[in-house]
Design a protein around this motif. Structure first.
Motif, PDB file in Angstrom:
ATOM      1  N   VAL A  95       1.901   3.598  -8.176  1.00  0.00           N
ATOM      2  CA  VAL A  95       3.193   2.697  -8.312  1.00  0.00           C
ATOM      3  C   VAL A  95       3.662   2.139  -7.374  1.00  0.00           C
ATOM      4  O   VAL A  95       3.700   3.026  -6.358  1.00  0.00           O
ATOM      5  N   ILE A  96       3.639   0.549  -7.202  1.00  0.00           N
ATOM      6  CA  ILE A  96       3.692  -0.347  -6.197  1.00  0.00           C
ATOM      7  C   ILE A  96       5.088  -0.771  -5.838  1.00  0.00           C
ATOM      8  O   ILE A  96       5.904  -0.680  -4.891  1.00  0.00           O
ATOM      9  N   LEU A  97       5.942  -0.875  -6.804  1.00  0.00           N
ATOM     10  CA  LEU A  97       7.659  -1.484  -7.083  1.00  0.00           C
ATOM     11  C   LEU A  97       7.975  -0.894  -8.239  1.00  0.00           C
ATOM     12  O   LEU A  97       7.377  -0.829  -9.034  1.00  0.00           O
ATOM     13  N   CYS A 121       9.482   5.191   3.160  1.00  0.00           N
ATOM     14  CA  CYS A 121       8.206   4.192   2.958  1.00  0.00           C
ATOM     15  C   CYS A 121       8.370   2.828   3.540  1.00  0.00           C
ATOM     16  O   CYS A 121       7.331   2.005   4.232  1.00  0.00           O
ATOM     17  N   HIS A 122       9.443   2.157   2.238  1.00  0.00           N
ATOM     18  CA  HIS A 122       9.559   0.690   2.451  1.00  0.00           C
ATOM     19  C   HIS A 122      10.453  -0.236   3.968  1.00  0.00           C
ATOM     20  O   HIS A 122      10.379   0.440   4.755  1.00  0.00           O
ATOM     21  N   GLN A 123       9.045  -1.557   4.128  1.00  0.00           N
ATOM     22  CA  GLN A 123       9.625  -1.571   4.863  1.00  0.00           C
ATOM     23  C   GLN A 123       9.808  -3.492   4.429  1.00  0.00           C
ATOM     24  O   GLN A 123       9.318  -3.942   3.325  1.00  0.00           O
ATOM     25  N   VAL A 174       8.390  -6.454   0.391  1.00  0.00           N
ATOM     26  CA  VAL A 174       8.004  -5.071   0.904  1.00  0.00           C
ATOM     27  C   VAL A 174       7.464  -4.704   0.950  1.00  0.00           C
ATOM     28  O   VAL A 174       5.692  -4.702   0.244  1.00  0.00           O
ATOM     29  N   LYS A 175       7.086  -4.273   2.147  1.00  0.00           N
ATOM     30  CA  LYS A 175       5.856  -3.223   2.769  1.00  0.00           C
ATOM     31  C   LYS A 175       6.095  -2.125   2.076  1.00  0.00           C
ATOM     32  O   LYS A 175       6.560  -1.405   2.256  1.00  0.00           O
ATOM     33  N   ARG A 176       4.304  -1.400   1.604  1.00  0.00           N
ATOM     34  CA  ARG A 176       4.620   0.389   1.344  1.00  0.00           C
ATOM     35  C   ARG A 176       2.846   0.311   2.024  1.00  0.00           C
ATOM     36  O   ARG A 176       2.331   0.111   0.701  1.00  0.00           O
ATOM     37  N   GLY A 231       0.146  -9.308  -3.480  1.00  0.00           N
ATOM     38  CA  GLY A 231      -0.449  -9.126  -2.633  1.00  0.00           C
ATOM     39  C   GLY A 231      -1.905  -8.639  -2.772  1.00  0.00           C
ATOM     40  O   GLY A 231      -2.885  -9.577  -2.650  1.00  0.00           O
ATOM     41  N   PRO A 232      -2.953  -7.234  -2.413  1.00  0.00           N
ATOM     42  CA  PRO A 232      -1.881  -6.428  -2.237  1.00  0.00           C
ATOM     43  C   PRO A 232      -1.888  -6.326  -0.467  1.00  0.00           C
ATOM     44  O   PRO A 232      -0.755  -6.208   0.314  1.00  0.00           O
ATOM     45  N   SER A 233      -2.986  -7.407   0.229  1.00  0.00           N
ATOM     46  CA  SER A 233      -2.671  -7.102   1.716  1.00  0.00           C
ATOM     47  C   SER A 233      -1.644  -8.587   1.918  1.00  0.00           C
ATOM     48  O   SER A 233      -1.351  -9.201   1.289  1.00  0.00           O
ATOM     49  N   LEU A 234      -1.324  -8.095   2.778  1.00  0.00           N
ATOM     50  CA  LEU A 234      -0.020  -9.424   3.960  1.00  0.00           C
ATOM     51  C   LEU A 234      -0.735 -10.724   3.378  1.00  0.00           C
ATOM     52  O   LEU A 234       0.136 -11.761   3.478  1.00  0.00           O
ATOM     53  N   ALA A 235      -1.955 -11.006   3.919  1.00  0.00           N
ATOM     54  CA  ALA A 235      -2.541 -11.889   4.494  1.00  0.00           C
ATOM     55  C   ALA A 235      -2.854 -12.548   2.841  1.00  0.00           C
ATOM     56  O   ALA A 235      -2.340 -13.978   2.268  1.00  0.00           O
ATOM     57  N   GLU A 236      -3.459 -11.629   1.618  1.00  0.00           N
ATOM     58  CA  GLU A 236      -3.117 -13.015   0.774  1.00  0.00           C
ATOM     59  C   GLU A 236      -1.999 -12.744  -0.180  1.00  0.00           C
ATOM     60  O   GLU A 236      -1.793 -13.882  -0.606  1.00  0.00           O
TER      61      GLU A 236
END
Ligand code: MIG
Length: 777
Positions: A95-97, A121-123, A174-176, A231-236
């Protein structure tokens, strides 16, 4: 608009029972919820309701095609339960969000709210233009374009972190761990977010019993319309966001040069003098900027005849010397019968109205002013016509100021749009967007086939398609120098890659130390302009004596040395949506031993260059994180350093910590950056490989005329450069994969002693002969 009063969840009524696609009622509001799944793991939750018959959004979002059943497989899945509970799950079932069922979507009158569960763990990142730092946990914020100096106390804008600022982009990342999800509200009204801020009374006692289990995004009015991007990555994620909001079109190469500005440059003579001084001191410079004093009594689209007896002549003289003149354009039109622009706008019904149906009047530089209505096509066409006429003087770019919109102490809430039909809040945040759209259209008409360059103070979602952003009125102090990194990164992650601060600081007097530190930190920001307020000390590179000038020149030249690299970052932005300046966790995974999520005193410029500038007054050394498992080449001492650790550095007075990443290739110019002439066909590739480098390095160098739109018709070339180390030999191969602009003349610089270096199979040189170092004087 109160900046410290928020709509709180406690007043909202939440949907407990509903089914997507079916009409339901909540309190007095009939609504229908739609969930759309697009390709590329983009989802949209939109609420249709007679309460909000139209969207008003001019963001012009372009989502990918809708995902067909059994079509392109998505890497994530979304579900919506009866209480609107959202679950976003990745392809490994994680579960991502998720949101609390029965408490996900709420209404309160015209306002709406989306709530999600917050995990330890969220930032949080993004949020457009925010001066409150890079990571946004525990923050409550509004999105309402604001003329910061007009609406905050000096203590707040000089030494604090005023919020909101000029640009409104209600986008939250949202970063996890190393998985990222973006949430974008497509709503131009006043919007807000709360990432579980603590609640205090009178800034003193923390309120007990406040629920920190959720974060929320809401709007004071307007159709609720939320995009969720996995994303899943920030770049994507960033590339997907950019495609959704529109990428930044490739700017002309001159826009990527150094720009000299000051509130006070008034006449053709001032510009000629600047031109001469830059030449005399051997400092390259592309843009010479004109602030409000060039106008005739602050009347927009006029040029003071006394100061510019022959504007066209002045522009072409400066152009022949390689300079571009960028004048300011304020939206406020002086209310004065007989002033052609005013008379014409009145005739065309191009101005905003007040609730009485008359022209809305504000008080800015020219005195009583009226404001073009950029919300309508007619209004924009009217402005574009004037821009076109003005640009015919030989002007290729403009600086769009005061478009927050700034109305002086006249309350802008009485400024209505669409011939008086649309309330202020529907287009307030979009005022600058409309101005930028119209201005761009004007330039395109004036100079067909040329790439225009616009710089805007305010903006909203989508602004990057039309204009770059400078981060507004900052101050000449270390607080602003430090803050400029996070602020630019926030914009970069929010769909505005082309941005930068006033280098040296706008307000107050800079110091030789501060301007030096600022130039070292800021010379590779996507936008690089030195600007200062009238009455402050002179801030041109030569205004601080020869020693300081030499250091400033060194970094301005280094920007020009690296311009092919920067230019290629902009190509990657236009083609794929890649960020230009970015935080470390864009290119490197966050690890327990080296957490990167809060690093805001280091940043990447593209994938190859990392900066870790000194940002404190009197500072002589600092700690630097070398992320990733590869090595880094330190430009300071010409050494390879092992990565994945912290080091301490002590640069000399002229140095700044810059590190080049192992495994990359950096295209630079074939000179020392003394000149601002752009020639994409002569390039030097710096090959960042060492004898024991295991993986190959690869880049596609893209080049064209750097000025026109011919590249869109294929007049652009691509050189694929590959390098690898085999048995102690460096093998380089090049291949022209696109030839629309012809071949290029390329040479290579190596970064280690190799037994042999070959290019396309030919042994080029004896070892050692190629090791010129980037940035060496
Ligand atoms: O009321 O044009 O942010 O860069 O020098 C101030 C004068 C108006 C604000 C801009 C600033 C510019 C100044 N302008």
């Amino acid at each position: 608009m109160y900046f410290h009063k928020y709509l709180i969840a406690g007043n909202f009524e939440f949907v407990k029972q509903c089914k997507a696609g079916q009409w339901a009622t909540l309190g007095k509001t009939r609504y229908r919820l739609h969930l759309t799944e697009f390709q590329d793991d983009i989802y949209r939750l939109r609420v249709e309701s007679p309460r909000w018959p139209q969207s008003f959004s001019q963001a012009g979002l372009t989502p990918p095609p809708v995902l067909k059943k059994n079509g392109t497989r998505a890497r994530s899945r979304i579900t919506l339960d009866r209480g609107c509970g959202i679950r976003l799950v990745d392809d490994r079932g994680r579960v991502i969000l998720q949101s609390p069922s029965g408490q996900t979507f709420g209404l309160c009158g015209d306002a709406s709210l989306f709530m999600f569960r917050r995990e330890a763990c969220h930032q949080f990142y993004g949020m457009g233009e925010k001066s409150t730092g890079l990571e946004h946990s525990g923050r409550r914020t509004k999105f309402w374009n604001t003329d910061v100096w007009a609406d905050f106390h000096v203590a707040q804008f000089r030494d604090g972190t005023p919020d909101p600022m000029y640009v409104s982009i209600p986008y939250l990342i949202v970063k996890r761990d190393n998985t990222y999800v973006g949430l974008l509200l497509d709503n131009p009204h006043a919007t807000f977010m709360d990432t579980s801020a603590s609640v205090a009374i009178a800034g003193q006692m923390a309120l007990k019993g406040v629920d920190h289990s959720c974060f929320l995004l809401g709007a004071e009015n307007g159709q609720p319309d939320l995009y969720l991007i996995y994303g899943p990555s920030l770049a994507e994620l960033t590339c997907k966001l950019q495609k959704l909001v529109g990428c930044t079109p490739l700017p002309p190469a001159w826009a990527l040069g150094y720009h000299q500005c000051r509130w006070g440059y008034t006449s053709a003579g001032d510009l000629d003098e600047l031109d001469q001084k830059f030449r005399k001191h051997g400092i390259p410079c592309d843009g010479l900027w004109l602030d409000i004093d060039y106008m005739d009594g602050y009347r927009v689209f006029t040029i003071n005849k006394k100061h510019f007896p022959d504007p066209k002549g002045a522009m072409s003289r400066l152009k022949a010397h390689g300079r571009k003149v960028v004048p300011i354009l304020d939206p406020g039109v002086k209310l004065e019968k007989g002033y052609a622009v005013y008379d014409d706008g009145r005739k065309a019904d191009a101005f905003c109205r007040n609730p009485q149906g008359r022209e809305f009047v504000g008080l800015v530089w020219p005195g009583k002013t009226v404001f073009p209505d950029f919300s309508t096509t007619e209004g924009r066409a009217w402005w574009a016509r004037h821009v076109e006429r003005f640009a015919a003087n030989g002007i290729h770019g403009a600086w769009l100021d005061m478009n927050d919109p700034a109305t002086g102490h006249a309350d802008h809430m009485q400024m209505l749009f669409d011939h008086g039909r649309a309330p202020h809040e529907t287009f307030h945040n979009q005022y600058a967007l409309g101005m930028a759209m119209a201005s761009r259209a004007g330039f395109e008409k004036a100079h067909p086939g040329q790439r225009p360059f616009l710089l805007s103070r305010s903006g909203s979602t989508g602004i990057g398609r039309y204009a770059a952003i400078w981060t507004g009125d900052n101050y000449s102090n270390y607080h602003h120098l430090k803050g400029s990194i996070a602020c630019s990164l926030n914009l970069a992650l929010s769909g505005v890659p082309f941005n930068g601060p006033d280098i040296g600081g706008f307000g107050g007097d800079t110091t030789p130390e501060l301007i030096t530190a600022w130039m070292k930190a800021g010379f590779l920001f996507p936008f690089c302009r030195n600007h200062s307020i009238s009455g402050s000390r002179e801030q041109e590179p030569w205004a601080f004596g020869p020693k300081v000038m030499r250091t400033l020149r060194r970094y301005i030249r280094l920007r020009y040395v690296l311009r092919p690299y920067l230019y290629n970052l902009f190509v990657a932005q236009e083609e794929r949506g890649e960020a230009i300046m970015r935080p470390l966790f864009y290119d490197f995974a966050d690890t327990k031993s080296l957490p990167l999520g809060k690093i805001q005193d280091q940043f990447m410029v593209g994938p190859a260059i990392m900066q870790a500038p000194l940002l404190e007054e009197g500072q002589t050394s600092r700690e630097v994180i070398l992320p990733g498992t590869g090595a880094w080449y330190s430009l300071m001492d010409g050494k390879w350093l092992k990565g994945n650790r912290r080091i301490s550095v002590t640069p000399t007075l002229v140095q700044t910590p810059i590190f080049l990443r192992e495994g990359t290739i950096i295209p630079v110019v074939a000179n020392q950056g003394e000149s601002n002439a752009f020639d994409g066909c002569r390039v030097v590739f710096h090959i960042l490989l060492k004898r024991d480098s295991r993986s190959a390095a690869e880049m596609t160098y893209v080049f064209d005329d750097g000025a026109t739109l011919a590249y869109q018709q294929g007049k652009q070339s691509r050189l694929l450069v590959r390098a690898r180390v085999r048995r102690g030999n460096l093998e380089i191969t090049t291949k022209l994969t696109g030839n629309g602009f012809g071949p290029c003349d390329s040479t290579f610089v190596t970064y280690d002693k190799f037994a042999q270096v070959s290019v396309n199979g030919h042994i080029l040189v004896r070892p050692g002969q190629l090791s010129a170092r980037l940035g060496n004087e």
